[in-house]
Design a protein around this motif. Structure first.
Motif, PDB file in Angstrom:
ATOM      1  N   ALA A 228       0.820  -1.217   0.000  1.00 51.93           N
ATOM      2  CA  ALA A 228       0.000   0.000   0.000  1.00 51.93           C
ATOM      3  C   ALA A 228       0.857   1.272   0.000  1.00 51.93           C
ATOM      4  N   PRO A 229       1.773   1.450   0.970  1.00 52.65           N
ATOM      5  CA  PRO A 229       2.573   2.682   0.922  1.00 52.65           C
ATOM      6  C   PRO A 229       3.534   2.737  -0.262  1.00 52.65           C
ATOM      7  N   VAL A 230       4.057   1.586  -0.703  1.00 52.68           N
ATOM      8  CA  VAL A 230       4.977   1.592  -1.839  1.00 52.68           C
ATOM      9  C   VAL A 230       4.248   2.005  -3.117  1.00 52.68           C
ATOM     10  N   LEU A 231       3.053   1.458  -3.341  1.00 44.77           N
ATOM     11  CA  LEU A 231       2.298   1.818  -4.545  1.00 44.77           C
ATOM     12  C   LEU A 231       1.840   3.271  -4.492  1.00 44.77           C
ATOM     13  N   LYS A 232       1.526   3.748  -3.299  1.00 43.49           N
ATOM     14  CA  LYS A 232       1.131   5.149  -3.163  1.00 43.49           C
ATOM     15  C   LYS A 232       2.298   6.070  -3.479  1.00 43.49           C
ATOM     16  N   ALA A 237      -0.859   5.609  -6.355  1.00 41.43           N
ATOM     17  CA  ALA A 237      -2.100   4.836  -6.313  1.00 41.43           C
ATOM     18  C   ALA A 237      -2.985   5.284  -5.152  1.00 41.43           C
ATOM     19  N   ASP A 238      -4.312   5.381  -5.409  1.00 39.59           N
ATOM     20  CA  ASP A 238      -5.255   5.708  -4.338  1.00 39.59           C
ATOM     21  C   ASP A 238      -5.843   4.415  -3.767  1.00 39.59           C
ATOM     22  N   ALA A 239      -6.767   4.539  -2.806  1.00 34.62           N
ATOM     23  CA  ALA A 239      -7.307   3.370  -2.116  1.00 34.62           C
ATOM     24  C   ALA A 239      -8.005   2.408  -3.074  1.00 34.62           C
TER      25      ALA A 239
END
Length: 390
Positions: A228-232, A237-239
């Protein structure tokens, strides 16, 4: 030839593993929301994964000995009620310091359930169906990745992590009821004696398989814990987009687990382990090429196919090596899964906190290669070793 139908009770165990897997993975899925809500860094929030994994690692073999004589219907149903209470209590915690011990107590349930469900599944079918039954029950974890994890990520992203935890509490109660209704009473696997536990610990083959599991988990969770934090950070990337990536990963996981469940008895568990671990390594090798969400989804496909399927194959491998020692060896294998998660999440958190995101996939790749090498070594030793006695 058409394979005979599996007992209905296995579906209740599969559903239980679905809820267990969803609850375990809800933290990676809601890591951004936990970080924001509790006003801590993503690396700090990720230590919820590490601490829980340590509890599950230590708890799996210890609790296997404690609950050895329990009726499995009572044990597994009560375990799911405990899981429900833990997740509900977590929603009331105001800070990271308060949430951490509650989370550690909650994951006593996975420490019991996954291993005992696998051992129980092996007793519900004839010997020639054991591998299929164990991998079928573990399919619940794959379903958790395709449905539970992205659903948790979406609920957490739009309504907060507390709502996601509350949903898991409700699902846990439903699962407890299903197990109570479907699982026959009186299933009491023989308790392992101290001598039998000694045979498990002293068996190079059984402990070698457990070490393979630990290396697999470590290699994956360096990066998996922080999707999640890496893709953001990397792709913005959003939720919703993160939830879709989780869903695709999970869909591949279901397909991989179904294929392993179908063919594990025909081709052998050790070959399935080698194949699925190689698929994980391939994705980690290609990870740096994922410069867009669409391309990243393609690169994640091999990893998804192998991620949960390799755990299923490892469980079946242990049961086939020594069915009589399966309650102990499968519990230790669960410890291997969780210590791998703890080490991987800890290493990944350190890399994330030190701005070394680019190294995550390479550290994971090297560790998974070590798992492949050890698995091949164990398989060669097995061909020349006598059967493992109870």
């Amino acid at each position: 030839m058409k394979q005979p139908a599996l007992p209905a009770a296995l579906w209740a165990l599969l559903a239980g593993n679905f809820v267990i897997g969803t609850g375990v993975m809800v933290v990676p899925g809601t890591l951004n929301e936990l970080s924001s809500s509790l006003q801590i860094s993503a690396a700090t929030a990720g230590q919820l994964i590490t601490a829980a994994a340590v509890v599950m690692c230590v708890g799996a073999p210890l609790l296997a000995a404690v609950v050895a004589g329990w009726d499995r219907r009572v044990l597994l149903a009560c375990t799911m009620v405990w899981y429900a209470c833990g997740h509900l209590l977590a929603t009331l915690m105001p800070s990271f310091g308060a949430l951490l011990p509650v989370r550690m107590l909650t994951v006593i349930a996975p420490a019991i359930f996954t291993a005992q469900a696998a051992a129980c599944a092996g007793m519900l079918v004839p010997a020639e169906q054991r591998g299929r039954a164990v991998t079928f029950v573990f399919l619940g974890w794959s379903m958790a990745s395709v449905l539970g994890l992205p659903l948790g990520a979406l609920i957490g992203g739009h309504f907060g992590w507390r709502t996601a935890f509350a949903v898991i509490a409700v699902l846990s109660l439903v699962s407890a009821a299903g197990i109570w209704l479907k699982l026959p009473s009186g299933i009491r696997p023989a308790a392992l004696s101290r001598d039998a536990w000694g045979r498990v610990f002293k068996s190079p083959l059984l402990m070698g398989v457990v070490c393979v599991t630990a290396l697999q988990g470590s290699g994956q969770f360096v990066l998996f814990s922080y999707f999640a934090p890496v893709l953001k950070e990397r792709l913005g990337a959003d939720a919703t987009q993160i939830g879709l990536i989780w869903a695709w990963f999970g869909a591949c996981g279901v397909v991989g687990n179904m294929l392993v469940s179908r063919y594990v008895d025909r081709y052998g568990a050790s070959r399935m382990v080698l194949l699925t671990t190689a698929l994980i390594a391939l994705s980690l090798l290609l990870w740096p090429l994922g410069v867009s969400l669409a391309w990243l989804a393609v690169l994640l496909t091999p990893w998804g196919l192998g991620c949960f399927a390799t755990n299923s194959a490892q469980q079946a491998r242990l049961v086939s090596l020594s069915p009589a020692l399966a309650p102990g060896s499968v519990a230790l294998n669960s410890s291997g899964i969780y210590i791998g998660q703890a080490i991987g999440a800890g290493a990944g958190g350190w890399l994330l906190a030190n701005g070394a995101i680019g190294w995550m996939s390479w550290v994971g790749f090297a560790t998974v290669l070590a798992a492949i090498a050890l698995s091949v070594s164990v398989d060669r030793a097995h061909r020349h070793a006598p059967a493992i006695s109870a």
